[in-house]
Write an enzyme that holds these catalytic residues in place. Structure first.
Site, PDB file in Angstrom:
ATOM      1  CB  ALA A 189      -0.943  -0.004   1.201  1.00  0.00           C
ATOM      2  CB  THR A 190       4.229   2.122   1.314  1.00  0.00           C
ATOM      3  OG1 THR A 190       3.923   1.796   2.664  1.00  0.00           O
ATOM      4  CG2 THR A 190       5.156   3.318   1.263  1.00  0.00           C
ATOM      5  CD  GLN A 219      -5.293  -1.496   8.936  1.00  0.00           C
ATOM      6  OE1 GLN A 219      -5.911  -2.499   9.305  1.00  0.00           O
ATOM      7  NE2 GLN A 219      -4.015  -1.303   9.241  1.00  0.00           N
ATOM      8  CG  HIS A 246       1.379  -6.661   5.361  1.00  0.00           C
ATOM      9  ND1 HIS A 246       1.523  -6.224   6.650  1.00  0.00           N
ATOM     10  CD2 HIS A 246       1.553  -5.576   4.583  1.00  0.00           C
ATOM     11  CE1 HIS A 246       1.794  -4.925   6.640  1.00  0.00           C
ATOM     12  NE2 HIS A 246       1.810  -4.501   5.398  1.00  0.00           N
ATOM     13  CB  THR A 265      10.147  -9.610 -12.726  1.00  0.00           C
ATOM     14  OG1 THR A 265      11.135  -9.327 -13.706  1.00  0.00           O
ATOM     15  CG2 THR A 265       9.632 -11.039 -12.900  1.00  0.00           C
ATOM     16  CB  CYS A 311       5.083   3.267  10.924  1.00  0.00           C
ATOM     17  SG  CYS A 311       3.815   2.440   9.996  1.00  0.00           S
TER      18      CYS A 311
HETATM   19  C1  LIG Z   1      -0.295  -0.845   6.581  1.00  0.00           C
HETATM   20  C2  LIG Z   1      -0.846   0.366   5.933  1.00  0.00           C
HETATM   21  C3  LIG Z   1      -0.183   0.977   4.869  1.00  0.00           C
HETATM   22  C4  LIG Z   1       1.160   0.494   4.372  1.00  0.00           C
HETATM   23  O1  LIG Z   1       1.014  -0.693   3.677  1.00  0.00           O
HETATM   24  P1  LIG Z   1       2.312  -1.555   3.253  1.00  0.00           P
HETATM   25  O2  LIG Z   1       1.729  -2.616   2.399  1.00  0.00           O
HETATM   26  O3  LIG Z   1       2.881  -2.053   4.522  1.00  0.00           O
HETATM   27  O4  LIG Z   1       3.197  -0.656   2.510  1.00  0.00           O
HETATM   28  C5  LIG Z   1      -0.771   2.073   4.290  1.00  0.00           C
HETATM   29  N1  LIG Z   1      -1.948   2.544   4.724  1.00  0.00           N
HETATM   30  C6  LIG Z   1      -2.624   1.979   5.737  1.00  0.00           C
HETATM   31  C7  LIG Z   1      -3.935   2.530   6.152  1.00  0.00           C
HETATM   32  C8  LIG Z   1      -2.095   0.870   6.375  1.00  0.00           C
HETATM   33  O5  LIG Z   1      -2.756   0.333   7.389  1.00  0.00           O
END
Ligand SMILES: *Cc1c(COP(=O)(O)O)cnc(C)c1O
Length: 392
Positions: free
Chosen positions: A77-78, A185, A207, A246, A332
């Site tokens: 998600a980042t 989430q 994850h 890839t 984080c």
């Molecule tokens: C965990 C999270 C992210 C980051 O996701 P990653 O897959 O760890 O990069 C971004 N936004 C929210 C709301 C999250 O809970």
């Protein structure tokens, strides 16, 4: 005092989740027997990898009411958030240079926004209401002719509140402003529909939903309107040039399976977790001076954020550590000394923000674990409060 168990009870499902064994099983063949590169179109190994990627893409698209070609795989998600925000900014800067988001967003939204500010963009960071929800009128008032993007998360990772996506989507569409939502989430936990909610861009990750780490996706609307974003990684031109690199077939298969399971079991899981969460909240009621963070109903089934008055935050988490694995805010943020920006935006003092627990319940949480966790929290709070009063 009882001896600590071998491993503390895991109540940090908003930080990350274990991978569901059914997901692991679906992934395994793509590490070994089917190692092909999905972009190799001259042989069986490539074809079978591509077929697996296509299936996962279709499952993900299905889960949010999108078309398979609107799904672009990322590392999580980042990356999806960075791609959405910077990609839109770069493409639409001739239309305008103003973006709107909220103070309570994840850092993977706030940091790209701050980066854009350094490049000359303007960003409005809307405060939440006391219950954590967006005030739709404040959003309306913040919209300008040069606004190109509104980014509001679907479900908050610290306090669990669910933002009013439908209303935000309608408002943005009416003003012809693109709407992005970070659904890391939310996917598989609450129903999401990019058509009904008029979402133009949506970020997900594996994850937080019993899938593998290091894989996610960005939904990019293809029609009405056709959204264009500038790629942030250049290379082999995979993912229709939006994201080179890839494709990691095992991770993609895992993400697809995780989302398929999440959607299939969503209603039943929501019911079970809402019950467990309510039980937990009721058990904590023995204590005075506790405060629920975020709207009581409009929240993720498995998330309960509670602030405890007159408890030292550091001693609190340390005291619980052997028994219950959880954090006060985001994972984080727990490595940083400053208190959670989300809780501060709700108007908490730094002290109260630090003595906050985020209980993250999930697929493998049992009623016995909730019973025990509540017990450990009660005992720890009572101990710390009585120590403080004898010292005073
Ligand atoms: C965990 C999270 C992210 C980051 O996701 P990653 O897959 O760890 O990069 C971004 N936004 C929210 C709301 C999250 O809970």
């Amino acid at each position: 005092m009882s001896l600590p168990p071998e491993r503390p009870i895991y109540l940090d499902y908003q930080a990350t989740t274990p991978v569901d064994p059914r997901v692991v099983e679906a992934m395994l063949p793509y590490f070994t027997d089917c190692p092909g590169n999905p972009a190799s179109n001259n042989h069986l190994y490539g074809w079978e990898a591509k077929a697996a990627v296509d299936l996962a893409r279709a499952a993900i698209a299905d889960a949010i009411g999108a078309e398979p070609k609107e799904i672009v795989f990322t590392s999580g998600a980042t990356e999806a958030n960075n791609l959405a925000i910077k990609g839109v900014a770069e493409t639409y800067l001739t239309k305008g240079r103003h973006l709107i988001t909220m103070q309570t967003e994840h850092n993977a939204i706030l940091e790209p926004c701050k980066y854009l500010e350094k490049l000359g963009f303007e960003v409005t960071y809307l405060p939440p209401q006391a219950d954590g929800l967006l005030d739709i009128e404040k959003l309306q008032a913040a919209l300008r002719p040069d606004t190109i993007l509104v980014s509001v998360m679907a479900a908050n990772n610290e306090i669990g509140v669910l933002q009013p996506l439908l209303q935000i989507g309608q408002l943005c569409r009416h003003h012809q402003v693109l709407f992005h939502t970070d659904a890391a989430q939310a996917i598989g936990k609450i129903p999401l529909d990019v058509k009904a909610m008029q979402i133009d861009l949506l970020s997900i990750t594996g994850h937080k939903l019993y899938g593998p780490k290091g894989i996610g996706a960005l939904y990019i609307r293809n029609r009405n309107p056709h959204v264009q974003i500038a790629p942030q990684l250049q290379g082999g031109g995979q993912e229709r040039n939006y994201r080179s690199g890839t494709l990691p077939t095992p991770q993609i298969v895992g993400l697809g399976k995780a989302i398929e399971l999440g959607v299939a079991e969503q209603a039943a899981a929501a019911k079970r977790l809402t019950q467990l969460r309510t039980d937990l909240w009721q058990k904590l009621q023995v204590l005075e001076g506790i405060h629920l963070n975020g709207h009581p109903q409009q929240r993720l089934p498995g998330c309960l954020s509670v602030s405890f008055a007159d408890v030292d935050g550091t001693a609190f988490l340390l005291g619980l550590q052997p028994y219950v694995a959880l954090s006060s805010g985001s994972a984080c943020a727990s490595s940083k000394p400053s208190p959670s920006h989300v809780l501060m935006a709700l108007g908490h003092s730094a002290k109260l923000a630090r003595s906050t627990l985020r209980f993250g319940l999930g697929r493998f949480t049992t009623p016995e674990e909730i019973e025990q966790a509540a017990h450990h929290v009660l005992v720890t709070v009572q101990r710390l409060r009585s120590q403080a009063s004898t010292q005073a």
